[in-house]
Scaffold this motif. Structure first.
Motif, PDB file in Angstrom:
ATOM      1  N   TYR A 108     -32.466  31.890 -20.809  1.00 27.93           N
ATOM      2  CA  TYR A 108     -33.283  30.769 -21.272  1.00 27.93           C
ATOM      3  C   TYR A 108     -32.886  30.407 -22.688  1.00 27.93           C
ATOM      4  O   TYR A 108     -32.363  31.218 -23.437  1.00 27.93           O
ATOM      5  N   TRP A 109     -33.125  29.143 -23.040  1.00 29.45           N
ATOM      6  CA  TRP A 109     -32.736  28.633 -24.343  1.00 29.45           C
ATOM      7  C   TRP A 109     -33.548  27.362 -24.620  1.00 29.45           C
ATOM      8  O   TRP A 109     -34.187  26.809 -23.724  1.00 29.45           O
ATOM      9  N   SER A 110     -33.531  26.907 -25.855  1.00 25.44           N
ATOM     10  CA  SER A 110     -34.158  25.619 -26.184  1.00 25.44           C
ATOM     11  C   SER A 110     -33.070  24.658 -26.629  1.00 25.44           C
ATOM     12  O   SER A 110     -32.049  25.057 -27.189  1.00 25.44           O
ATOM     13  N   GLN A 111     -33.290  23.382 -26.359  1.00 27.17           N
ATOM     14  CA  GLN A 111     -32.331  22.361 -26.746  1.00 27.17           C
ATOM     15  C   GLN A 111     -33.047  21.031 -26.858  1.00 27.17           C
ATOM     16  O   GLN A 111     -34.189  20.881 -26.421  1.00 27.17           O
ATOM     17  N   GLU A 112     -32.358  20.059 -27.451  1.00 27.67           N
ATOM     18  CA  GLU A 112     -32.947  18.729 -27.584  1.00 27.67           C
ATOM     19  C   GLU A 112     -32.865  18.012 -26.260  1.00 27.67           C
ATOM     20  O   GLU A 112     -31.810  17.928 -25.638  1.00 27.67           O
ATOM     21  N   GLY A 113     -34.015  17.474 -25.798  1.00 29.61           N
ATOM     22  CA  GLY A 113     -34.057  16.760 -24.535  1.00 29.61           C
ATOM     23  C   GLY A 113     -33.661  15.310 -24.689  1.00 29.61           C
ATOM     24  O   GLY A 113     -33.302  14.834 -25.778  1.00 29.61           O
ATOM     25  N   VAL A 114     -33.756  14.565 -23.582  1.00 29.49           N
ATOM     26  CA  VAL A 114     -33.330  13.170 -23.580  1.00 29.49           C
ATOM     27  C   VAL A 114     -34.231  12.313 -24.458  1.00 29.49           C
ATOM     28  O   VAL A 114     -33.825  11.236 -24.912  1.00 29.49           O
ATOM     29  N   ASP A 115     -35.468  12.758 -24.718  1.00 29.07           N
ATOM     30  CA  ASP A 115     -36.390  11.988 -25.539  1.00 29.07           C
ATOM     31  C   ASP A 115     -36.467  12.520 -26.962  1.00 29.07           C
ATOM     32  O   ASP A 115     -37.449  12.300 -27.671  1.00 29.07           O
ATOM     33  N   ALA A 116     -35.434  13.269 -27.397  1.00 26.79           N
ATOM     34  CA  ALA A 116     -35.282  13.760 -28.772  1.00 26.79           C
ATOM     35  C   ALA A 116     -36.324  14.804 -29.158  1.00 26.79           C
ATOM     36  O   ALA A 116     -36.538  15.062 -30.338  1.00 26.79           O
ATOM     37  N   ARG A 117     -36.957  15.444 -28.205  1.00 25.13           N
ATOM     38  CA  ARG A 117     -37.844  16.558 -28.519  1.00 25.13           C
ATOM     39  C   ARG A 117     -37.236  17.843 -27.976  1.00 25.13           C
ATOM     40  O   ARG A 117     -36.412  17.827 -27.056  1.00 25.13           O
ATOM     41  N   ARG A 118     -37.635  18.977 -28.568  1.00 28.74           N
ATOM     42  CA  ARG A 118     -37.105  20.262 -28.139  1.00 28.74           C
ATOM     43  C   ARG A 118     -37.784  20.697 -26.846  1.00 28.74           C
ATOM     44  O   ARG A 118     -38.999  20.604 -26.704  1.00 28.74           O
ATOM     45  N   VAL A 119     -36.987  21.137 -25.883  1.00 37.39           N
ATOM     46  CA  VAL A 119     -37.525  21.639 -24.623  1.00 37.39           C
ATOM     47  C   VAL A 119     -36.933  23.017 -24.346  1.00 37.39           C
ATOM     48  O   VAL A 119     -35.846  23.353 -24.819  1.00 37.39           O
ATOM     49  N   TRP A 120     -37.673  23.822 -23.618  1.00 41.17           N
ATOM     50  CA  TRP A 120     -37.178  25.123 -23.182  1.00 41.17           C
ATOM     51  C   TRP A 120     -36.628  24.985 -21.777  1.00 41.17           C
ATOM     52  O   TRP A 120     -37.236  24.338 -20.918  1.00 41.17           O
ATOM     53  N   GLN A 121     -35.460  25.586 -21.557  1.00 37.09           N
ATOM     54  CA  GLN A 121     -34.852  25.564 -20.233  1.00 37.09           C
ATOM     55  C   GLN A 121     -34.566  26.989 -19.777  1.00 37.09           C
ATOM     56  O   GLN A 121     -34.217  27.856 -20.581  1.00 37.09           O
ATOM     57  N   PHE A 122     -34.709  27.177 -18.467  1.00 37.63           N
ATOM     58  CA  PHE A 122     -34.582  28.495 -17.868  1.00 37.63           C
ATOM     59  C   PHE A 122     -33.610  28.425 -16.699  1.00 37.63           C
ATOM     60  O   PHE A 122     -33.734  27.559 -15.831  1.00 37.63           O
ATOM     61  N   ARG A 123     -32.636  29.325 -16.712  1.00 33.20           N
ATOM     62  CA  ARG A 123     -31.702  29.404 -15.583  1.00 33.20           C
ATOM     63  C   ARG A 123     -32.232  30.434 -14.589  1.00 33.20           C
ATOM     64  O   ARG A 123     -32.414  31.605 -14.932  1.00 33.20           O
ATOM     65  N   LEU A 124     -32.484  29.999 -13.368  1.00 35.28           N
ATOM     66  CA  LEU A 124     -32.947  30.882 -12.308  1.00 35.28           C
ATOM     67  C   LEU A 124     -31.863  31.004 -11.248  1.00 35.28           C
ATOM     68  O   LEU A 124     -31.268  30.005 -10.824  1.00 35.28           O
ATOM     69  N   VAL A 125     -31.589  32.234 -10.824  1.00 34.18           N
ATOM     70  CA  VAL A 125     -30.532  32.515  -9.859  1.00 34.18           C
ATOM     71  C   VAL A 125     -31.171  32.947  -8.538  1.00 34.18           C
ATOM     72  O   VAL A 125     -32.025  33.834  -8.515  1.00 34.18           O
ATOM     73  N   ARG A 126     -30.747  32.322  -7.464  1.00 35.20           N
ATOM     74  CA  ARG A 126     -31.299  32.601  -6.139  1.00 35.20           C
ATOM     75  C   ARG A 126     -30.925  34.010  -5.714  1.00 35.20           C
ATOM     76  O   ARG A 126     -29.767  34.424  -5.802  1.00 35.20           O
ATOM     77  N   LEU A 127     -31.913  34.769  -5.249  1.00 36.79           N
ATOM     78  CA  LEU A 127     -31.652  36.106  -4.728  1.00 36.79           C
ATOM     79  C   LEU A 127     -31.065  36.007  -3.334  1.00 36.79           C
ATOM     80  O   LEU A 127     -31.521  35.209  -2.507  1.00 36.79           O
ATOM     81  N   THR A 128     -30.051  36.820  -3.067  1.00 35.06           N
ATOM     82  CA  THR A 128     -29.551  36.913  -1.703  1.00 35.06           C
ATOM     83  C   THR A 128     -30.577  37.647  -0.872  1.00 35.06           C
ATOM     84  O   THR A 128     -31.357  38.451  -1.363  1.00 35.06           O
TER      85      THR A 128
END
Length: 312
Positions: free
Chosen positions: A155-175
């Motif tokens: 997970y990390w934070s970055q600037e979104g399309v509307d110029a505000r900071r958003v948190w994003q999370f990478r989720l990996v599908r379990l086999t």
């Protein structure tokens, strides 16, 4: 604006430290049999991926997702139980065998690493699977579909399309294992999965952090977490949405503070790898390179031009 961004990232770093130290010291979590967890985590008996539900109430009755309004269910202590993915906040494409990039909750102002976002951050440490439900229509029968179990990989934070900071999370599908007509057991990955249109490579992000031992390439900060772990962020020099490559040469290992300063153009990198702070024109240091991690000069030149400075 810059002072607000600096304070936001300082608060983010404090929250990461707080979440890491808040985990039970004796906890030894397993992705299959997590101990001492309240009911509600993991698989739900009798519910298989692909099953559809008409509304939030039926999801709740089935035991898949308890809140009738919130998109993230869980606690900061144990992590997230389930999430509902909606097109308006993650951008959905359908591609097989892909990860899910999920944008956190908080629709106004900069998102904070609290409540549901904090629960997902905890899940990244515990590795306890999270149930993913997809919103697939505007209403009526079959408006929600259960996609299966995922683990929060990063997970990390970055600037979104509307110029505000958003948190994003990478989720990996379990086999998971299914039975064939002959009775043999095979591992499969179901599709369609959920994916953001521009997806970062987990391998690249992990590699750049490991090469630099989770130490910021600009300021040398290494944020230590409980259990001997450390926290750092991977940052593209030239954004993927701006034509940048998802490669080591276009990626830096940064602390949270330097990450936001790079994103806002407050820090610029010259071709000799000196880092300049534009607020006072001081040299912060020199970007650290290694034989296995060489920085692409074209990417740093693009970053300078993007932020209105062509100095080399």
């Amino acid at each position: 604006m810059l002072l607000r961004a600096r304070k936001a990232r300082k608060d983010e770093r404090a929250r990461v430290r707080e979440l890491a130290t808040a985990l039970p010291e004796s906890a030894s979590f397993s992705t299959t049999e997590p101990p001492n967890l309240p009911p509600g985590y993991g698989e739900v008996a009798g519910v298989s991926p692909g099953r559809r539900f008409s509304n939030r109430q039926t999801l709740r009755e089935a035991g898949l997702h308890r809140p009738l309004m919130a998109s993230i269910s869980g606690t900061e202590r144990f992590g997230a139980e389930s999430i509902i993915a909606r097109e308006e906040h993650i951008g959905i494409d359908e591609q097989p065998n892909s990860d899910l990039i999920y944008t956190g909750e908080g629709g106004e102002g900069d998102q904070q690493l609290t409540r549901g976002n904090a629960a997902l951050a905890t899940s990244a440490s515990t590795r306890i699977p999270v149930r993913v439900i997809r919103r697939i229509g505007d209403g009526g029968d079959g408006a929600y579909r259960y996609e299966g179990l995922y683990t929060v990989d990063d997970y990390w934070s970055q600037e979104g399309v509307d110029a505000r900071r958003v948190w994003q999370f990478r989720l990996v599908r379990l086999t998971h294992r299914t039975r064939t007509e002959t009775g043999s057991s095979v591992e499969t990955r179901r599709s369609p999965l959920l994916i953001q249109r521009v997806v970062r490579s987990t391998a690249v992000a992990r590699s750049v952090k490991e090469i630099h031992d989770f130490t910021c390439q600009v300021c040398g900060t290494r944020l230590k977490l409980q259990g001997g772990q450390a926290y750092a962020e991977s940052a593209h020099i030239r954004a993927l949405g701006m034509g940048g490559e998802d490669s080591l040469s276009n990626t830096l290992c940064l602390c949270a503070n330097c990450h936001v300063l790079m994103d806002t153009g407050t820090l610029l990198i010259n071709d000799d790898l000196t880092v300049v702070n534009r607020t006072d024109n001081t040299v912060r240091g020199v970007i650290r390179e290694t034989p296995s991690h060489q920085i692409d000069r074209e990417s740093i030149a693009y970053h300078r031009i993007q932020h209105g400075n062509t100095k080399q």
